[in-house]
Design a protein around this motif. Structure first.
Motif, short mmCIF file in Angstrom:
data_model
loop_
_atom_site.label_atom_id
_atom_site.label_comp_id
_atom_site.label_asym_id
_atom_site.label_seq_id
_atom_site.Cartn_x
_atom_site.Cartn_y
_atom_site.Cartn_z
N PRO A 140 30.44 47.65 37.38
CA PRO A 140 29.78 47.65 36.25
C PRO A 140 28.23 48.22 36.48
CG PRO A 140 29.55 45.26 37.55
CD PRO A 140 31.34 46.19 38.12
N GLU A 141 27.94 48.65 35.35
CA GLU A 141 26.99 49.32 35.17
C GLU A 141 26.00 48.31 34.91
OE1 GLU A 141 24.26 51.38 35.25
OE2 GLU A 141 24.99 53.32 34.26
N THR B 182 28.86 52.95 40.10
CA THR B 182 29.41 53.10 38.08
C THR B 182 29.91 54.54 38.63
OG1 THR B 182 27.56 54.15 37.06
CG2 THR B 182 27.62 52.06 37.53
N TYR B 183 29.53 56.04 39.32
CA TYR B 183 30.56 56.84 39.19
C TYR B 183 32.00 56.62 40.14
CZ TYR B 183 27.08 59.24 36.59
OH TYR B 183 26.19 59.36 34.94
N ASP B 184 31.46 56.44 41.31
CA ASP B 184 32.16 56.70 42.35
C ASP B 184 32.81 55.56 42.93
OD1 ASP B 184 31.59 59.03 42.56
OD2 ASP B 184 30.31 58.25 44.53
N GLU B 185 32.45 53.58 42.50
CA GLU B 185 33.22 53.32 43.30
C GLU B 185 33.77 51.55 41.73
OE1 GLU B 185 33.83 52.29 46.09
OE2 GLU B 185 32.52 52.60 46.79
N GLN B 186 33.62 52.62 40.27
CA GLN B 186 33.82 51.72 39.07
C GLN B 186 33.14 50.60 38.66
OE1 GLN B 186 36.86 53.14 41.18
NE2 GLN B 186 35.61 55.14 40.15
N GLN C 214 34.04 43.09 43.05
CA GLN C 214 35.38 43.49 42.86
C GLN C 214 35.97 42.14 43.36
OE1 GLN C 214 35.49 46.83 44.78
NE2 GLN C 214 34.75 48.33 43.11
N LYS D 81 30.36 46.13 46.26
CA LYS D 81 31.32 45.98 46.00
C LYS D 81 32.39 44.58 46.16
CE LYS D 81 33.86 49.21 47.70
NZ LYS D 81 34.52 50.07 49.14
#
Length: 286
Positions: free
Chosen positions: A99-100, A93-97, A275, A271
């Motif tokens: 979702p939690e 969630t920090y690096d790849e955005q 994504q 991802k």
């Protein structure tokens, strides 16, 4: 070391055995590890006839956003995969955005005699004596016991349920996709081990109501040639099938080995799931 870590998690979380979110007055040592903080409960399965230890990692900000729902990711072999992949998800969630998510680890409580993964994930000897097989029972446990409990107890987005399995767990992930395609929105099978049961994963699939599911199947280039060949064949057969109830994507992990590459597999497959298929969601059967 892994055996100690799994046992330690059970001990540290034993104070939270009710399945309810902890309050400040109920803190246990594990709650001071925020990447793993959440909940724990023991679930005695009527379908299987054995107990499971269920670990739940709740998203950051879960208590501060009472109206928000979250994808829920179920990890087979939670004894080892939960303490590894729950923190990994936070970093994603920090690096790849990404979702939690609520991360649920399904554990046995040890790697010795108590661990029945080989029965639950791929033992079909019950056919000979008329008794339900291990995977049949375990699938019923997921569908009728664990998933309803998690969905009633936590704020889950039921259209975004994901099942993750490694090795024997990967076999169950693919087998369950054939048996009940709509139970999970997405499935991740890593370095599938199959033994004499290989052909079961090419049998006819059950009907799907929405055909909107996703299956990510991965293998490392340093795993056995048999497993690499299987992943290529399974991806081709189901990728080309007009009757496949899900979209299939093959992931080849360059330099990947059988077990320790699971974190990178988790990263790459999620991802793709979140994504590349963000708008694809189906309603899973209860």
């Amino acid at each position: 070391m892994l055996k100690f870590a799994a046992a330690a998690l059970v001990v540290l979380l034993s104070a939270s055995s009710s399945g309810n979110a902890l309050t400040d007055g109920d803190k246990t040592p594990i709650d001071y590890l925020p990447a793993l903080a959440g909940d724990y409960f023991k679930l005695d399965s009527e379908s299987v006839g054995r107990p499971y230890h269920i670990f739940v990692r709740l998203p950051q900000g879960y208590e501060d956003n009472p109206s928000e729902t979250y994808p829920v990711i179920y990890l087979l072999d939670g004894d080892s995969l939960f303490p590894m992949l729950a923190p990994t998800h936070l970093f994603l969630t920090y690096d790849e955005q990404l979702p939690e998510a609520i991360v649920v680890g399904i554990a046995y409580g040890g790697f010795g005699e108590v661990n029945k993964r080989s029965i639950d994930f791929r033992t079909f000897s019950g056919e000979k004596n008329g008794n339900p097989d291990g995977p049949d029972k375990f699938l019923k446990f997921l569908k009728h016991e664990l998933l309803p409990k998690v969905s009633s107890q936590y704020r889950t987005d039921e259209s975004k349920r994901i099942l993750v399995g490694q090795s024997y767990g990967g076999f169950f992930v693919l087998w369950s996709a054939l048996q009940d395609p709509d139970l999970f929105w997405a499935r991740i099978a890593s370095n599938t081990s199959f033994g004499d049961e290989r052909e079961r994963l090419f049998s006819e699939s059950s009907k799907s109501e929405n055909k909107a599911g996703l299956v990510a199947i991965a293998v490392g280039t340093q795993d056995t040639q048999a497993r690499q060949d299987f992943v290529k064949e399974w991806s081709r057969v189901w990728g080309e099938s007009e009757n496949a109830p899900w979209i299939v994507k093959e992931f080849v992990m360059d330099g990947g080995i059988h077990a320790a590459t699971i974190a990178e597999t988790y990263r790459q497959t999620l991802k793709w799931i979140f994504q590349d298929n963000a708008s694809e969601s189906g309603s899973q059967g209860e």
